[in-house]
Scaffold this active site. Sequence first.
Site, PDB file in Angstrom:
ATOM      1  N   ASP A 252      24.436  44.031 101.278  1.00  0.00           N
ATOM      2  CA  ASP A 252      25.843  44.309 101.539  1.00  0.00           C
ATOM      3  C   ASP A 252      25.965  44.850 102.969  1.00  0.00           C
ATOM      4  OD1 ASP A 252      28.652  44.916 100.858  1.00  0.00           O
ATOM      5  OD2 ASP A 252      27.979  46.994 100.968  1.00  0.00           O
TER       6      ASP A 252
ATOM      7  N   ASP B  80      29.418  46.752 104.563  1.00  0.00           N
ATOM      8  CA  ASP B  80      30.216  47.975 104.661  1.00  0.00           C
ATOM      9  C   ASP B  80      29.693  49.035 103.699  1.00  0.00           C
ATOM     10  OD1 ASP B  80      32.450  47.204 106.546  1.00  0.00           O
ATOM     11  OD2 ASP B  80      32.667  45.629 105.039  1.00  0.00           O
TER      12      ASP B  80
END
Length: 328
Positions: free
Chosen positions: A13, A15
């Site tokens: 991922d 953010d």
Amino acid sequence: MSVITEYDSLLLDLDGTVYEGGRAIEHVVSALSGAGLPVMYVTNNASRAPEVVAAQLREIGLADTTADNVMTSAQAACKMAAEKIPAGSKVYVLGSESFRELATEAGFVVVDSADDKPVAVLHGHNPETGWAQLSEAALSINAGAQYFASNLDSTLPMERGRHIGNGSMVAAVVNATGVKPLSAGKPGPAMFYAGAKTLNSSKPLAVGDRLDTDIAGGNAAGMDTFQVLTGVSGYYDLVRAIPEQRPTYIATSMQDLYSDPGELKPGAQGGFSALIDGDTLVISGGDAGATPVAALRTALDVAWAATEPVTEVRADSEVAATALQSWW
């Protein structure tokens, strides 16, 4: 033995995991640069083109990153729509210019109004989205257009805190139409499957900060999952996590990729012990200097085995009380 020796790729991922508001999270660059594993950045943020994301990753020190290392939920949404509607169909794109370009590249005709009778609405994050764009989407859907969302994240972690995410914008359209979209992003498994396939990976590790998207998505894809406590989901979220959202490993930061896998799994450590008293989780003991995450892993071993949800966490020792002060 370390975590990175157990896997042949990392599905990461962005953010809250790799960066926050464009700033690299502590230990990320050194940990990933030294891992020696193929990586795919699998992001629910659909507002930027893969090359833009890759350029940002290069700027923070991940020098070898290219667009081929990035898979956005906008790309996934276009692929999902292509499976449902014919090439050449008119679509209304509620999102960034790069999302519109991806839709065009996928063979759709992007239109600017519900009056053009689009057969689908593609909805991705765009900071510029306002009432007018949301209304065009609602008008299109009420006229029969199919609804696809890049992701349903309610918030977006940034440097100043949690901003409005795409899921919160989608909620406005759902409220106005009564139609729920098909979502291409996490927590669905599609992006994880595609990322692993692109890397020719047979044993990937899914890495993220958010239980309801990153971890749930990796779990849904049948992959081991590695949660870092640097983003949205925190200690108490883990204690109350439903089975589908429980990670394989709990890490304080990306540096824990170099830790022994067994140390990162739920289980008694740091001299702590835990028990269930009704709906309360009681943590006691603790060696001098034992870390808050050691208390957490000890607690999770008990909380996740409980038959009823934990509603309260209580310390029953001075060391445990100190550890809980750092929980969030």
